[in-house]
Design an enzyme around this catalytic site. Structure first.
Site, PDB file in Angstrom:
ATOM      1  N   ASP A  21     130.703  -7.720  75.246  1.00 20.29           N
ATOM      2  CA  ASP A  21     129.857  -8.362  74.231  1.00 20.29           C
ATOM      3  C   ASP A  21     129.364  -9.701  74.770  1.00 20.29           C
ATOM      4  OD1 ASP A  21     128.712  -9.503  71.998  1.00 20.29           O
ATOM      5  OD2 ASP A  21     130.612  -9.839  70.945  1.00 20.29           O
ATOM      6  N   ASN A  23     127.086 -11.749  73.257  1.00 15.39           N
ATOM      7  CA  ASN A  23     126.604 -12.732  72.277  1.00 15.39           C
ATOM      8  C   ASN A  23     127.578 -13.015  71.140  1.00 15.39           C
ATOM      9  OD1 ASN A  23     126.392 -10.396  70.782  1.00 15.39           O
ATOM     10  ND2 ASN A  23     124.149 -10.434  70.611  1.00 15.39           N
ATOM     11  N   ASP A  25     128.857 -11.070  68.765  1.00 16.30           N
ATOM     12  CA  ASP A  25     128.722 -10.407  67.459  1.00 16.30           C
ATOM     13  C   ASP A  25     129.749  -9.300  67.260  1.00 16.30           C
ATOM     14  OD1 ASP A  25     127.788  -8.386  69.087  1.00 16.30           O
ATOM     15  OD2 ASP A  25     125.870  -8.126  68.059  1.00 16.30           O
ATOM     16  N   ASP A  29     126.999  -4.806  74.409  1.00 14.63           N
ATOM     17  CA  ASP A  29     125.539  -4.719  74.396  1.00 14.63           C
ATOM     18  C   ASP A  29     125.010  -4.522  75.817  1.00 14.63           C
ATOM     19  OD1 ASP A  29     125.680  -7.415  75.480  1.00 14.63           O
ATOM     20  OD2 ASP A  29     125.932  -8.107  73.410  1.00 14.63           O
ATOM     21  N   ASP A  98     121.738   9.215  77.601  1.00 13.59           N
ATOM     22  CA  ASP A  98     122.110  10.311  76.726  1.00 13.59           C
ATOM     23  C   ASP A  98     120.857  10.850  76.036  1.00 13.59           C
ATOM     24  OD1 ASP A  98     124.304  11.828  75.493  1.00 13.59           O
ATOM     25  OD2 ASP A  98     125.451  10.003  75.792  1.00 13.59           O
ATOM     26  N   ASP A 194     123.339  15.846  75.304  1.00 13.55           N
ATOM     27  CA  ASP A 194     124.345  16.016  74.264  1.00 13.55           C
ATOM     28  C   ASP A 194     124.269  17.420  73.654  1.00 13.55           C
ATOM     29  OD1 ASP A 194     126.341  14.648  72.488  1.00 13.55           O
ATOM     30  OD2 ASP A 194     124.871  15.169  70.952  1.00 13.55           O
ATOM     31  N   GLU A 245     126.187  18.779  78.201  1.00 15.27           N
ATOM     32  CA  GLU A 245     127.434  18.921  77.459  1.00 15.27           C
ATOM     33  C   GLU A 245     127.391  20.298  76.804  1.00 15.27           C
ATOM     34  OE1 GLU A 245     129.994  16.533  74.070  1.00 15.27           O
ATOM     35  OE2 GLU A 245     127.834  16.774  73.778  1.00 15.27           O
ATOM     36  N   HIS A 309     134.266   9.268  75.913  1.00 15.35           N
ATOM     37  CA  HIS A 309     134.207   8.581  74.617  1.00 15.35           C
ATOM     38  C   HIS A 309     134.642   9.474  73.458  1.00 15.35           C
ATOM     39  CE1 HIS A 309     130.525  10.870  74.871  1.00 15.35           C
ATOM     40  NE2 HIS A 309     130.306  10.675  73.582  1.00 15.35           N
ATOM     41  N   ASP A 310     134.764  10.771  73.698  1.00 17.89           N
ATOM     42  CA  ASP A 310     135.172  11.713  72.656  1.00 17.89           C
ATOM     43  C   ASP A 310     136.600  12.213  72.825  1.00 17.89           C
ATOM     44  OD1 ASP A 310     132.833  11.753  71.137  1.00 17.89           O
ATOM     45  OD2 ASP A 310     131.930  13.369  72.311  1.00 17.89           O
TER      46      ASP A 310
END
Length: 537
Positions: A21, A23, A25, A29, A98, A194, A245, A309-310
């Site tokens: 990150d 910034n 938040d 990013d 993706d 995907d 995928e 990520h899954d």
């Protein structure tokens, strides 16, 4: 066998919202990815796969796209993306994005028009029916949601906020090809596609005999015609790498997608391991690898991965993330990078990051897990038992923020992170890994370097040994006169192997080992828990 740059490449997956990150938040990013490019390059990765950063309501962490030609505010701006892409190329790396075109967000302009009236010109951009069938979706008990305004049901393979596109409609296909050209013309190097085999649906949507087995969602008649058209109209006009995928497939099906004579995709992810093997099962894993090698070798290209990520981080799901964390991390790294196919490294894997056990469902963000929890508790089940049951395979196991240092929030953000940082960041982090020449990071770096220098790791044939052994995975990679023997003890107990039983009565140099005192003088070897060693033979 045809040699290509992508067969020889190693891909590093960046789940940007959890990467860095810039910034404060609380969300990673694109600027954060830009600032950490030198780190990715130092590992030796050739390709960066960037998870979706398009405009999105973010119901499913960017996999619900509202505008394919803009960048979501959390991720940054198009100017930042352009800067990132240029910087990737300046470093001699490539970037793939993706491509999520089985479905859109329900906030996409196409769907807003489609649901506005039955006779809207974009009504047939999506799948509408007067009655629902009994199919489930990935995320909900029904794949259909009733729309009160028009009195019909729309179809969604995932959440109700992710309506499926109607690929039978030529206008939809042309819209997709146009957006693909938009990004390829910008200079990206290809796509991770995907759930690409879900595009075609079973004609007529008949009820399923077993609705819980959702394999009816994919691999249906027409899918190969769609992908061949995509290749003909878009992909063949660019030097673009594609990886699909592709769930619900066996090697025979897989070859239809990636066969070098098919004109569809370059390579693929199958999910026989990550979707159907909750815990390590040596015999099952050996059989899966053997079948896919036999089915694809010399005809199409496979991918090797054990987390993303899954899917839960590999040391937690298949290894030992406490007593043998570093050993199991390097053992599985050796496995993935020496098996036939294209290795993928998921961010944090290279420092041995682990999964997470949040104490409350409220701490989890994963829409799939939260919906399943709600469904099961709604049946009257004990909430604590349901939570415990779902934790092991929760997608949030791999989505906690990248651990850069031992400071508060692991150096990921100066703000409040969108999802909790793993408390073990004080001991497991990039800063610590880079300071230790014997760290998991440098082991990955060495493996990746070896792959660049030794074609046997890429193009070598694959012969297995000790197939019935439940602890040891042993195999040989051979290319011309070069032959390597890989020995892996994927267990928490020592295991003895005689290399003569692997066709090697005499051993050459050790190529790589995660056991510092090993020599090449021993042919009867007691492999320690999660020991990995590769010999020239």
């Amino acid at each position: 066998m045809n040699k290509t740059w992508w067969k020889e490449a190693v891909v590093y997956q960046v789940y940007w919202r959890s990467f860095y990150d810039s910034n404060g938040d609380g969300y990673g990013d694109l600027e954060g990815v830009y600032q950490k490019l030198d780190y990715i390059q130092s590992l030796g990765a050739d390709v960066i796969w960037l998870n979706p950063c398009y405009e999105s309501p973010d119901v499913d962490n960017g996999y619900d796209i509202a505008d394919y030609r803009s960048i979501m505010a959390k991720a940054g701006t198009m100017a930042t993306f352009d800067k990132l892409l240029s910087a990737v190329h300046e470093r001699g790396m490539k970037l793939i994005m993706d491509l999520v075109v089985n479905h859109t967000s329900d906030q996409h302009a196409w769907f807003k028009e489609s649901r506005s009236s039955i006779d809207n010109p974009k009504r047939d951009y999506y799948i509408w029916r007067k009655e629902a069938n009994n199919w489930r979706s990935y995320f909900a008990p029904s794949a259909w949601t009733h729309d009160e305004a028009t009195g019909e049901y729309y179809f969604h393979s995932f959440s109700s906020e992710q309506p499926d596109l109607n690929w039978e409609n030529e206008k939809v296909r042309e819209e997709v090809y146009s957006l693909m050209r938009f990004w390829l013309d910008k200079g990206i190097d290809g796509f991770r596609m995907d759930v690409i085999n879900l595009l075609a649906k079973i004609p007529g949507f008949p009820d399923a005999e077993n609705p819980a087995d959702i394999s009816y969602l994919g691999n249906n008649p027409g899918i190969h015609e769609y992908l061949q058209e995509m290749h003909e109209k878009v992909l063949k006009h660019y030097d673009a790498f594609t990886v699909g995928e592709i769930p619900f497939v066996n090697p025979e099906d897989g070859l239809l997608y990636v066969g070098e004579d098919r004109g569809e995709l370059n390579t693929m992810f199958h999910f026989e391991v990550c979707d159907y093997m909750a815990h390590w099962d040596m015999q099952r894993f050996k059989q899966i690898q053997a079948r896919w090698y036999d089915g694809l070798w010399g005809k199409g290209w496979n991918s090797q991965f054990l987390n993303n990520h899954d899917h839960t981080r590999v040391v937690t799901r298949f290894g030992n993330d406490t007593e043998y964390r570093e050993q199991s991390a390097t053992c599985f790294a050796t496995l993935i990078h020496t098996l036939p196919g294209m290795p993928y490294v998921y961010q944090g894997e290279e420092i041995g990051m682990t999964g997470i056990r949040f104490s409350s469902i409220d701490e989890y963000n994963d829409i799939s897990m939260r919906n399943k929890y709600k469904e099961e508790v709604g049946k009257g089940r004990d909430p604590e038992a349901v939570l415990k049951e779902l934790q092991h395979l929760s997608r949030d196991n791999s989505r906690t923020p990248m651990q850069w240092d031992s400071s508060q929030q692991g150096g990921f953000t100066t703000g409040q992170p969108w999802i909790g940082v793993n408390p073990n960041h004080k001991a497991i982090n990039v800063e610590q890994a880079l300071a230790d020449p014997n760290s998991v990071f440098y082991y990955y770096k060495k493996l990746i370097g070896l792959r660049k220098q030794n074609e046997v790791m890429v193009y070598g044939s694959f012969t297995t040994h000790l197939d019935d052994h439940n602890q040891i995975y042993a195999y040989t990679r051979t290319l011309g006169d070069e032959s390597w023997l890989v020995l892996l003890n994927i267990s928490e107990q020592p295991a003895t192997v005689n290399t003569a039983d692997c066709g090697a009565e005499k051993l050459g140099d050790i190529v790589i080992s995660n056991h510092s005192t090993r020599t090449n003088q021993e042919t009867v070897i007691e492999l320690q828990p999660y020991e990995a060693i590769v010999y020239r033979v």
